[in-house]
Write an enzyme that holds these catalytic residues in place. Structure first.
Site, PDB file in Angstrom:
ATOM      1  N   GLU A  94      37.996  49.003  37.998  1.00  0.00           N
ATOM      2  CA  GLU A  94      38.674  47.827  38.317  1.00  0.00           C
ATOM      3  C   GLU A  94      38.998  47.657  39.780  1.00  0.00           C
ATOM      4  OE1 GLU A  94      41.820  46.535  35.813  1.00  0.00           O
ATOM      5  OE2 GLU A  94      40.582  46.831  34.051  1.00  0.00           O
ATOM      6  N   GLU A 137      48.846  52.165  36.260  1.00  0.00           N
ATOM      7  CA  GLU A 137      49.266  52.044  37.396  1.00  0.00           C
ATOM      8  C   GLU A 137      50.226  52.934  38.260  1.00  0.00           C
ATOM      9  OE1 GLU A 137      50.906  48.035  38.212  1.00  0.00           O
ATOM     10  OE2 GLU A 137      48.827  46.943  37.643  1.00  0.00           O
ATOM     11  N   PHE A 159      38.592  34.434  35.708  1.00  0.00           N
ATOM     12  CA  PHE A 159      39.625  33.315  35.556  1.00  0.00           C
ATOM     13  C   PHE A 159      38.708  32.102  35.142  1.00  0.00           C
ATOM     14  CE2 PHE A 159      42.050  35.900  38.528  1.00  0.00           C
ATOM     15  CZ  PHE A 159      42.896  36.751  37.325  1.00  0.00           C
ATOM     16  N   SER A 162      54.620  29.371  37.728  1.00  0.00           N
ATOM     17  CA  SER A 162      54.180  28.387  38.535  1.00  0.00           C
ATOM     18  C   SER A 162      53.686  27.241  37.786  1.00  0.00           C
ATOM     19  CB  SER A 162      53.266  28.601  39.569  1.00  0.00           C
ATOM     20  OG  SER A 162      53.244  27.614  40.469  1.00  0.00           O
ATOM     21  N   GLU A 182      50.061  49.704  31.256  1.00  0.00           N
ATOM     22  CA  GLU A 182      49.868  49.527  32.548  1.00  0.00           C
ATOM     23  C   GLU A 182      50.782  50.580  33.344  1.00  0.00           C
ATOM     24  OE1 GLU A 182      48.197  47.301  34.361  1.00  0.00           O
ATOM     25  OE2 GLU A 182      47.320  46.075  32.886  1.00  0.00           O
ATOM     26  N   GLU A 213      41.146  49.337  41.643  1.00  0.00           N
ATOM     27  CA  GLU A 213      42.618  49.388  41.862  1.00  0.00           C
ATOM     28  C   GLU A 213      42.868  50.584  42.941  1.00  0.00           C
ATOM     29  OE1 GLU A 213      44.390  47.153  38.082  1.00  0.00           O
ATOM     30  OE2 GLU A 213      44.243  49.543  38.008  1.00  0.00           O
TER      31      GLU A 213
END
Length: 368
Positions: A321, A274, A186, A291, A270, A323
């Site tokens: 990753e 997932e 990020f 936000s 995804e 996950e």
């Protein structure tokens, strides 16, 4: 990959190919409009199907491009951009061969439709780092910068309604300076900025920090026949950092939108990664900033019609990753109990559940 040598008269003939034939992209990279003359590179082919293109020797091929003369300052800007993106700098002259590799032929029309807006937006971010960051540091982040570029391109296309709020005009914002103190997976940007006030005039210059994570999707699979959804559960560092003793959250399937990808395609990808699910119709729940005071993230939330038999839930996630994602089949009544108890405690899922509550009767009638 070498830097083009500057001729004695401070001008150098360069050959630009692929994305850099785009006038708008080239203007961002050079910082000015500079036209070139049509040119042809013999015995080569142009390969690629993503944001960039690569030259490869080809005995029967030829590559269309532009030849133009650039002075030293523009050559430095061009060289910085090309090395960040993996485009090979090319000077015009005899006895040179460039590139190599395999892949599909580069399609200028497809690039224009899928990648052009993203690459142009990303080029602006790249060139803001010219003279301030090393090529290697920027190049390693270029794939992530393309994700942000895609977000910028969507934001420009999807300008929101202004029936009540202020319609922004040129000059409303005055940016004195911009910094990027953190940039890895990020990034964080700081702006010294003044904004137009409702009473007239501008505010004093203030410093505001923004967390950059790119646009993302959420999708809640719903089986209208069995009247149940699939929720995913995983460890989340955000609640952990807050001090929450329960950092495993129930959520809708979610993930970032990759560069060159549509929100709908990201939702379907995804779901496979997932939960191992192939989704049916995608129904838009809403597009929104979760936000906006400190995050640039923008979410596209969907509910997906889906077949959810008893064996649909399992443990999934991409090993590369780290996950570790567990699926839960939850009936509608139990879903509303999870909402009431507070066990569902993240905004995208709450919003999607409330949307389902409103539309459930119509969805079930349609399935019947």
């Amino acid at each position: 990959m070498g830097k083009p040598e500057v001729a004695l008269n401070d001008m150098e003939q360069v050959f630009l190919y692929g994305p850099l034939r785009d006038d708008r992209l080239r203007a961002v990279v050079l910082g000015c409009d500079r036209a070139g003359a049509p040119a042809l590179l013999a015995d080569h082919a142009l390969l690629g199907e993503g944001a960039v293109a690569a030259l490869a020797p080809h005995p029967d091929g030829s590559v269309e491009g532009l030849a133009l003369a650039l002075e030293a300052g523009l050559l430095e800007r061009l060289d910085f951009y090309q090395r960040v993106c993996g485009l090979e700098p090319m000077t015009v002259g005899p006895g040179r061969s460039w590139g190599g590799g395999e892949g599909p032929l580069w399609d200028a029309l497809a690039w224009g439709e899928v990648w052009a807006a993203t690459v142009r937006a990303t080029a602006g971010d790249v060139m803001r780092l010219f003279g301030r960051a090393e090529v290697a540091a920027v190049r390693v982040r270029y794939p992530l910068m393309l994700v942000r570029g895609g977000s910028r391109a969507r934001a420009e296309r999807e300008a929101g309604a202004t029936a009540v709020r202020r319609a922004a005009a040129e000059g409303d914002l005055r940016i004195a300076s911009q910094r990027q103190p953190y940039a890895r997976f990020f990034a964080v940007e700081e702006y010294d900025i003044a904004f137009r006030q409702f009473g007239g005039g501008h505010s004093e210059t203030v410093t505001r920090a923004v967390f950059l994570s790119g646009d993302a999707v959420t999708v809640l699979p719903y089986d209208p026949v069995r009247d149940r959804v699939l929720l995913v559960e995983q460890f989340r560092p955000g609640p952990f950092a807050r001090g929450d003793r329960q950092p495993w959250l129930l959520e809708a399937i979610a993930g970032r939108i990759d560069a060159g990808e549509t929100p709908e395609a990201a939702a379907r990808r995804e779901a496979v990664e997932e939960a191992g699910l192939t989704l049916g119709a995608l129904l838009p729940v809403g597009n929104y900033y979760p936000s906006p005071a400190a995050k640039a993230e923008y979410l596209y939330s969907y509910l997906a019609l889906c077949d959810l038999p008893d064996d649909a839930a399992g443990v999934f996630g991409l090993e590369g990753e780290a996950e570790d994602i567990r699926g839960h089949l939850v009936g509608f009544d139990a879903l509303m109990q999870l909402m009431a108890s507070g066990e569902i405690c993240n905004a995208p899922l709450m919003l999607s559940v409330l949307w389902l509550q409103r539309e459930r009767a119509a969805l079930r009638a349609g399935a019947a």
